[in-house]
Design a protein around this motif. Structure first.
Motif, PDB file in Angstrom:
ATOM      1  N   GLY A 233       0.822  -1.210   0.000  1.00  0.00           N
ATOM      2  CA  GLY A 233       0.000   0.000   0.000  1.00  0.00           C
ATOM      3  C   GLY A 233       0.856   1.260   0.000  1.00  0.00           C
TER       4      GLY A 233
ATOM      5  N   LEU B 101       5.492   4.701   1.489  1.00  0.00           N
ATOM      6  CA  LEU B 101       6.047   5.896   2.154  1.00  0.00           C
ATOM      7  C   LEU B 101       7.148   5.482   3.134  1.00  0.00           C
ATOM      8  CD1 LEU B 101       2.690   7.786   2.709  1.00  0.00           C
ATOM      9  CD2 LEU B 101       4.653   8.721   1.471  1.00  0.00           C
TER      10      LEU B 101
ATOM     11  N   TYR C 224       1.709  10.726   8.613  1.00  0.00           N
ATOM     12  CA  TYR C 224       3.022  11.209   8.163  1.00  0.00           C
ATOM     13  C   TYR C 224       3.933  11.474   9.358  1.00  0.00           C
ATOM     14  CZ  TYR C 224       0.990  12.233   3.491  1.00  0.00           C
ATOM     15  OH  TYR C 224       0.384  12.166   2.257  1.00  0.00           O
TER      16      TYR C 224
ATOM     17  N   SER D 297      -1.250   3.627  -4.603  1.00  0.00           N
ATOM     18  CA  SER D 297      -1.902   2.540  -3.874  1.00  0.00           C
ATOM     19  C   SER D 297      -3.220   2.178  -4.549  1.00  0.00           C
ATOM     20  CB  SER D 297      -2.185   3.017  -2.451  1.00  0.00           C
ATOM     21  OG  SER D 297      -3.114   2.167  -1.827  1.00  0.00           O
TER      22      SER D 297
ATOM     23  N   TYR E 261     -13.517  13.087   0.937  1.00  0.00           N
ATOM     24  CA  TYR E 261     -13.590  13.796   2.211  1.00  0.00           C
ATOM     25  C   TYR E 261     -14.093  15.225   1.998  1.00  0.00           C
ATOM     26  CZ  TYR E 261     -10.169  10.114   3.235  1.00  0.00           C
ATOM     27  OH  TYR E 261      -9.523   8.911   3.360  1.00  0.00           O
TER      28      TYR E 261
END
Ligand code: PLP
Length: 397
Positions: free
Chosen positions: A106, A111, A135, A243, A333
């Motif tokens: 993913g 990351l 993050y 992803s 969102y």
């Protein structure tokens, strides 16, 4: 006893877990229909049929030991990476090959792999507020320092003057997430161009390399014909994190990839680093069956129109009630101004009305709340009269 570092992390992540538990508790008490859970970015649009068909085809046709075995390269299956590269070449007029693609667990896995590959302790990573709260943890995992840049509140595009000022000799990377979680904003071409210009200027001034990490799990979730600029076209030292969690509704399957373009400074070393990072972070390789599924589903898509109907209904519904927010162009969102200053208190209050939403503080942007509209359309329709009770909540305190 667990480590002190971990004790802090467990304490810090309890709010989101508490929300999850609270959702389940409320559903048990009041029934599913009477709880309006907008807390999680967990897709609710059906997985494309091609995914299940691909699983059956693969199980029927592939050698099972090879399919379920360790991959020859920790970067993933070469045929899958080549197919992804060719698909990107078709869409973005690029010239990638398997040598530019590393399969990941993913975007979260991608990351972590790229930050582990790039960061020395004390290196700075710039993020644009509001940002995906994880993050913080990902950068801290490698002893990096998170540097936040505030947005223009009018449109939630980054404040580029502030950005330029926050770049230092220690800046190793900038994470950019467009379409954005939590605002749904797609950064304009103009913004991207300016970010690139600033980075080039600062690289020259400090004689450093600064990597732009484009975290783009929402690339395909866009509305009104908006397109998301492909960042390697704008800035050479760009690394892409992709992803399938959202674009194919597969978040539990943990599959995505990294793009490490040849034009990126030290690309061969970054590729080698990412391969090793994938191994030593304990992923070893991205899930083998999932990789093979992706190869067969490169042209599959989910029903984005479902999210669009949710977006329109929720946005207009909340605006008509007097809530203030900008209309998102992507992701799923809505980032709304809280009617009272204390966003955490507001979300607690909303919970009393069985509405579960996330405070802006979780995204480093207090005073707002995030509504994840990856829910059944009926949930939105039924929640709006309840939101009506919250809009003037100040008067009721
Ligand atoms: N980046 C952003 C901006 C996200 O919103 C998410 C998940 O919600 C992730 C990364 C992690 O996604 P994945 O499930 O692909 O690890």
């Amino acid at each position: 006893m667990i480590s002190q570092k971990m004790q802090k992390l467990v304490a810090g992540s309890s709010a989101i877990r508490a929300m999850f538990t609270e959702g389940n508790r409320l559903r048990e008490l009041y029934g599913k229909k009477n709880v309006f859970d907008f807390s999680l970015g967990n897709p609710n649009v059906a997985v494309p049929n091609q995914v299940n068909e691909a699983i059956v085809e693969i199980l029927d046709s592939e050698d099972s030991l090879a399919l379920h075995g360790y991959n020859k390269s920790n970067a993933g299956h070469a045929d899958v990476r080549q197919a992804i590269a060719e698909n990107l070449n078709e869409r973005f007029k690029t010239d990638f090959s398997e040598q530019n693609i590393v399969m990941t667990v993913g975007a979260a896995g991608g990351l972590n792999v790229i930050l582990k590959t790039l960061l020395d302790p004390g290196d700075e990573v710039i993020v644009f507020v509001p940002f995906f709260g994880e993050y913080r943890n990902y950068v801290a995992n490698y002893d990096g320092i998170l540097v936040e840049v505030s947005p223009h509140i009018s449109d939630f595009q980054p404040d580029l003057l502030a950005f330029a000022k926050r770049i230092s000799k220690r800046t190793k990377a900038v994470i950019i997430n467009t379409p954005n979680n939590p605002t749904g904003v797609v950064y304009s071409r103009e913004t991207i161009k300016k970010i690139a210009e600033i980075l080039v200027e600062k690289e020259q001034a400090f004689d450093t390399d600064i990597y732009l990490i484009s975290d783009e799990p929402y690339r395909e979730l866009v509305y009104d014909g908006v397109t998301v600029p492909f960042l390697p076209h704008y800035y050479q030292n760009t690394l892409v994190v992709y992803s399938y969690s959202k674009s194919l509704s597969l978040p539990g399957e943990r599959i995505g990839y990294l793009v490490i373009p040849n034009g990126c400074k030290d690309s061969a070393a970054i590729f080698a680093g990412a391969e090793v990072a994938t191994r030593i972070l304990g992923f070893v390789n991205a899930p083998s069956l999932q990789q093979k599924i992706i190869k067969k589903c490169l042209h599959a898509s989910i029903d984005v129109a479902y999210y669009n109907r949710n977006r329109e209904t929720l946005y207009h519904g909340l605006k008509d009630l007097g809530f203030v927010c900008i209309k998102p162009q992507g992701a799923f969102y809505l980032f709304v101004k809280a009617p009272i200053e204390d966003d955490v208190a507001f979300c607690k209050m909303a919970k009393r009305f069985h509405i579960l939403i996330v405070p802006g503080s979780a995204f480093a942007c207090p005073g707002y709340f995030r509504v994840a509209y990856c829910v059944a359309y009926e949930t939105i329709v039924n929640a709006l009269p309840v939101f009506a009770k919250l809009v003037n909540v100040e008067e009721k305190i």
